[in-house]
Design an enzyme around this catalytic site. Sequence first.
Site, PDB file in Angstrom:
ATOM      1  N   ALA A 104      34.160  40.128  40.709  1.00 20.99           N
ATOM      2  CA  ALA A 104      34.280  41.572  40.892  1.00 20.99           C
ATOM      3  C   ALA A 104      34.372  42.285  39.558  1.00 20.99           C
ATOM      4  O   ALA A 104      34.754  41.706  38.540  1.00 20.99           O
ATOM      5  CB  ALA A 104      35.511  41.882  41.744  1.00 20.99           C
ATOM      6  N   SER A 105      34.039  43.576  39.582  1.00 18.42           N
ATOM      7  CA  SER A 105      34.075  44.361  38.348  1.00 18.42           C
ATOM      8  C   SER A 105      35.489  44.607  37.873  1.00 18.42           C
ATOM      9  O   SER A 105      35.730  44.870  36.705  1.00 18.42           O
ATOM     10  CB  SER A 105      33.372  45.703  38.565  1.00 18.42           C
ATOM     11  N   CYS A 106      36.478  44.505  38.776  1.00 17.76           N
ATOM     12  CA  CYS A 106      37.841  44.893  38.425  1.00 17.76           C
ATOM     13  C   CYS A 106      38.716  43.722  38.049  1.00 17.76           C
ATOM     14  O   CYS A 106      39.841  43.913  37.587  1.00 17.76           O
ATOM     15  CB  CYS A 106      38.482  45.649  39.590  1.00 17.76           C
ATOM     16  N   CYS A 107      38.270  42.505  38.276  1.00 18.47           N
ATOM     17  CA  CYS A 107      39.179  41.386  38.050  1.00 18.47           C
ATOM     18  C   CYS A 107      38.399  40.142  37.673  1.00 18.47           C
ATOM     19  O   CYS A 107      37.185  40.077  37.755  1.00 18.47           O
ATOM     20  CB  CYS A 107      40.012  41.103  39.301  1.00 18.47           C
ATOM     21  N   GLY A 108      39.158  39.105  37.296  1.00 13.94           N
ATOM     22  CA  GLY A 108      38.549  37.849  36.915  1.00 13.94           C
ATOM     23  C   GLY A 108      38.445  36.912  38.105  1.00 13.94           C
ATOM     24  O   GLY A 108      38.468  37.322  39.260  1.00 13.94           O
TER      25      GLY A 108
END
Length: 264
Positions: A104-108
């Site tokens: 995801a763009s927000c997390c690893g």
Amino acid sequence: MNKDVLQGQSIIRYEEGQLIQTTDSYVTEFPLTINVNGTEFATVICSPTHMEELVVGFLASEGAIYKKEEIKSLQIDDSKGFAHVELTKDLGDRFEYSTKRMIASCCGKSREFYFHNDAAIAKTSMSKITLTPKQVLNMMTGLQTASTLFKQTGGLHNAAISDGDEFFEHRQDIGRHNALDKLYGFCLERRIPVRNKVLIFSGRISSEILLKAAKIGVGVILSKSAPTTLAITLANDLNITAIGFIRDGSFNIYSHPERIKATE
């Protein structure tokens, strides 16, 4: 080919007691599915620019390749959101469980994959680079100056690579990991040695970002924000100088301060 990074839309803005119709810019969130040797490897949510660099850097940071020459072919189909990669070798059994992951763009990634694979790929830095405080401050100022899309949208992470004096390149992406992978891909494609380079980063230095810096192979990472406790532990273990809170003419050195020389 790159798709538009920004899109415009009519919005209603509340300002000074009034509702006003205006146009605002926002960032594009683009899913890119990476197929390796005919098998789905991962889907990365990214900004649709420099996607070949992103794929190369991502595969290198995952340990699937070590140099660009291990990629036999790479084709980006941005109309359908696919990257088709053929390697000169098989991936091997250790990647079997990691296919079809969504990054995801927000997390690893999940904690399991982080400890099972990421830490094993990270390299202890052998960097001999030294920097002056002025260089540290100037590099962060340079990153902020180059971050044009962030100024327009407030929605992108920014990263750059430097030798302490000159920026080699900077990249922006909706995902903080992607910005670093694009830089990694840039360096691999141009065979730029990274051991004595510096990463300048707009976001917080988390443990995953620190490991990403270790995989790339740099000895110093700079950020305007603070690192996490695990990031500091990893930086000390991996011989990386982590510097944060770079603002208003000051900064904090969290690990390996010997690379920073007080004399100008």
